[in-house]
Design an enzyme around this catalytic site. Structure first.
Site, PDB file in Angstrom:
ATOM      1  N   ALA A  27       0.802  -1.230   0.000  1.00 12.12           N
ATOM      2  CA  ALA A  27       0.000   0.000   0.000  1.00 12.12           C
ATOM      3  C   ALA A  27       0.832   1.276   0.000  1.00 12.12           C
ATOM      4  CB  ALA A  27      -0.912  -0.003   1.221  1.00 12.12           C
ATOM      5  N   GLY A  29       3.710   1.475  -1.617  1.00 14.88           N
ATOM      6  CA  GLY A  29       4.670   1.331  -2.725  1.00 14.88           C
ATOM      7  C   GLY A  29       4.430   2.303  -3.874  1.00 14.88           C
ATOM      8  N   HIS A 193      -1.033  -3.799 -17.259  1.00 13.21           N
ATOM      9  CA  HIS A 193      -1.882  -2.601 -17.430  1.00 13.21           C
ATOM     10  C   HIS A 193      -1.974  -2.165 -18.895  1.00 13.21           C
ATOM     11  CE1 HIS A 193       1.953  -0.400 -17.221  1.00 13.21           C
ATOM     12  NE2 HIS A 193       1.319   0.641 -17.722  1.00 13.21           N
ATOM     13  N   HIS A 255       4.424  -6.285 -21.807  1.00 16.81           N
ATOM     14  CA  HIS A 255       3.819  -5.192 -22.595  1.00 16.81           C
ATOM     15  C   HIS A 255       4.098  -5.319 -24.103  1.00 16.81           C
ATOM     16  CE1 HIS A 255       3.147  -3.514 -18.741  1.00 16.81           C
ATOM     17  NE2 HIS A 255       4.219  -2.773 -18.622  1.00 16.81           N
ATOM     18  N   LYS A 358       8.247  10.371 -24.734  1.00 18.53           N
ATOM     19  CA  LYS A 358       7.385   9.216 -24.496  1.00 18.53           C
ATOM     20  C   LYS A 358       6.648   8.906 -25.793  1.00 18.53           C
ATOM     21  CE  LYS A 358       4.654   6.486 -21.894  1.00 18.53           C
ATOM     22  NZ  LYS A 358       5.164   5.303 -21.225  1.00 18.53           N
TER      23      LYS A 358
HETATM   24  C1  BG6 Z   1       5.580  -0.709 -16.113  1.00 18.61           C
HETATM   25  C2  BG6 Z   1       7.069  -0.804 -15.961  1.00 18.61           C
HETATM   26  O1  BG6 Z   1       5.015  -1.987 -16.189  1.00 18.61           O
HETATM   27  O2  BG6 Z   1       5.273   0.024 -17.298  1.00 18.61           O
HETATM   28  C3  BG6 Z   1       7.687   0.574 -15.940  1.00 18.61           C
HETATM   29  O3  BG6 Z   1       7.381  -1.493 -14.774  1.00 18.61           O
HETATM   30  C4  BG6 Z   1       7.285   1.359 -17.165  1.00 18.61           C
HETATM   31  O4  BG6 Z   1       9.095   0.511 -15.853  1.00 18.61           O
HETATM   32  C5  BG6 Z   1       5.770   1.350 -17.314  1.00 18.61           C
HETATM   33  O5  BG6 Z   1       7.736   2.689 -16.996  1.00 18.61           O
HETATM   34  C6  BG6 Z   1       5.345   1.985 -18.607  1.00 18.61           C
HETATM   35  O6  BG6 Z   1       3.949   2.125 -18.583  1.00 18.61           O
HETATM   36  P1  BG6 Z   1       3.220   3.302 -19.332  1.00 18.61           P
HETATM   37  O7  BG6 Z   1       1.780   3.091 -19.032  1.00 18.61           O
HETATM   38  O8  BG6 Z   1       3.765   4.582 -18.761  1.00 18.61           O
HETATM   39  O9  BG6 Z   1       3.567   3.179 -20.772  1.00 18.61           O
END
Ligand code: BG6
Length: 492
Positions: A27, A29, A193, A255, A358
């Site tokens: 919690a 973290g 995610h 991812h 990004k």
């Molecule tokens: C996370 C990684 O799963 O995804 C991070 O642990 C990374 O290191 C992040 O920065 C990137 O996610 P997003 O949603 O910002 O593209």
């Protein structure tokens, strides 16, 4: 917002249907603070939470409810612009804290009592156990949830486990065995995610809804596919985790492979069939046969430099990082797929931290046009998922005059999410409450991904494998450009 889109959003508003308790392990973290508390606040703001719910933080840090509520409020203020204070204050009344040890069954017995007390006048409850903790403690938390009586037959339970599930195949199997020993498979929600991002899901739906696009995705037409994920951010104070992970495990194991799978999976008739098809596509990826894996994968690490006009330190100067660390923060990787319509198409994947900006992007470059005249370039379809998001199809059109010469013609849309758009963690928490599992990973997917990653990681860990340094704020190591040029391709 257009009226039609607004009506659609109201009609399709996705909300928690019944009371729930969400226990958050880890919690205090990083993930909880940057993603989960903001996600819960957004659900409260958008009126997606029921009247009766509880959020219980569980971690080893000593705190009372008041201190924990301040931590949650600070996280929301830091990560959400223009917070509605009355919504936040109302949400904080549902927030509680319990200091406990992950390996102590007694602490979980105490947690079970706390939950029972909070839920005593509620009916139709769902319990969510959110593992926002390092993989090394997954097994202990899983076992103690059962031993301590948090997991009971009367109350539906969802056990949400954030990626990475393990650090390699072996540790993954140990976690899987521990979780399967405590929970039924349908109670386990493995969360990447990226699969909660509207833009990432849309990779599949752009194909599904557009036969025109789908027809183009065939090996006879495609020269190569590039999947790039650049981050401007560094490791954000997570040296403890990242030193043992590196970019290959952190970004590729789930991812990047999921993005590639959504692009290549066969279309299916119902949402329920999505996981099976996604897994089918993942299984088709393999490493190109090579005498030396250096032609398949390249690693890098950031040096000091400037990102968005700020000076930033080298990876080896980050707090908690060994001054001689060989952890990679940049990876370029070539994959092939056995799927018949993708056979022979090279997939070049690259991701890194502390790069110029990004951006997460798929670029599909089609075969060279026949020599038709000056200025003719290969057609290209860019699907930009993050950064300056959008879909751009690069065609060409003839210039005036008697000579056939051409200029670029770009069909573009910003791919703005319209309708009921929620941040990824908000959406996935709601889906877990509803018991919708098709955008969560299966154990088979995680295992297959580790199977692909493990030999690559072993190669990178060899002291003789080069680690190329690159200045922060750049596009990565120059060697990554030379590496792809040798394959007859350039990065977009
Ligand atoms: C996370 C990684 O799963 O995804 C991070 O642990 C990374 O290191 C992040 O920065 C990137 O996610 P997003 O949603 O910002 O593209």
């Amino acid at each position: 917002m257009r009226v039609g889109v607004l009506c659609y959003a109201l009609r399709h508003m996705f909300a928690a249907p019944s009371p729930f308790s969400l226990v958050l392990f880890g919690a205090s973290g990083h993930l909880a603070q940057i993603k989960l508390y903001p996600a819960l606040y957004i659900l409260a703001l958008k009126k997606r939470l029921p009247e009766q719910y509880a959020i219980v933080g569980f971690s080893r840090s000593a705190m009372d409810d008041g201190a924990f509520r301040s931590l949650v409020a600070d996280a929301v203020h830091t990560h959400v612009p223009a917070v509605n204070e009355s919504v936040l204050t109302a949400m904080l009344e549902h927030v509680h804290y319990y200091k406990g040890e992950y390996d102590s069954p007694d602490d979980f017995t105490a947690l079970a009592k706390i939950l029972k007390n909070l839920e005593k006048r509620w009916s139709g409850i769902v319990r969510l156990m959110y593992f926002s903790v390092p993989p090394s403690v997954f097994s202990a938390v899983g076992k103690n949830l059962c031993k301590g009586g948090v997991h009971t037959p009367e109350i539906p339970l969802r056990c949400i486990v954030e990626k990475p599930v393990g650090n390699d195949q072996e540790s993954f199997q140990a976690i899987r065995d521990a979780l399967i020993g405590c929970f039924r498979e349908e109670e386990i929600y493995l969360l990447d995610h990226y699969l909660g991002k509207e833009a990432v899901r849309n990779i599949y739906y752009l194909r599904y809804a557009n036969p025109v696009v789908e027809t183009l995705l065939a090996n006879a037409l495609i020269h190569h596919v590039e999947i790039t994920s650049f981050e401007a951010a560094g490791i954000e104070g997570r040296a403890g985790y990242f030193e043992h992970a590196g970019t290959l495990r952190d970004m590729f194991q789930s991812h990047m492979l999921m993005v590639a799978s959504l692009l290549t999976m066969p279309l299916v008739e119902t949402e329920q069939s999505i996981p099976k098809s996604r897994f089918g596509a993942l299984k088709q990826f393999y490493l190109p046969p090579a005498k030396n894996l250096n032609t398949v994968i390249l690693q890098g690490q950031y040096d000091a430099g400037e990102v968005h006009s700020s000076t930033v330190p080298a990876y080896q100067e980050e707090e908690g990082v060994a001054t001689d660390s060989r952890t990679n923060t940049f990876i370029a990787l070539k994959l092939l797929s056995r799927a018949s319509r993708w056979q022979g198409v090279p997939f070049y994947l690259r991701s890194g931290k502390r790069l110029e900006k990004k951006e997460t992007r798929i670029s599909i470059q089609f075969q060279e046009p026949t020599e038709v005249g000056e200025g003719a370039n290969p057609n290209c379809l860019h699907i930009i998922l993050q950064g300056e998001a959008g879909m751009r199809l690069h065609l060409q059109t003839k210039m005036g005059g008697t000579n056939p010469s051409f200029r670029a013609l770009v069909l573009a849309d910003p791919l703005v999410c319209m309708g009921d758009c929620l941040p990824e963690h908000s959406l996935m928490i709601l889906e877990a409450i509803h018991g919708k599992r098709h955008w969560f990973l299966s154990f088979n997917e995680v295992q297959t991904a580790w199977h692909l990653i493990d030999p690559l990681q072993a190669h990178l860990d060899e002291p003789t494998t080069a680690l190329h340094h690159y200045p922060s704020g750049s596009k990565g190591p120059q060697e990554a450009d030379a590496w792809i040029t040798q394959q007859g391709v350039t990065w977009h």
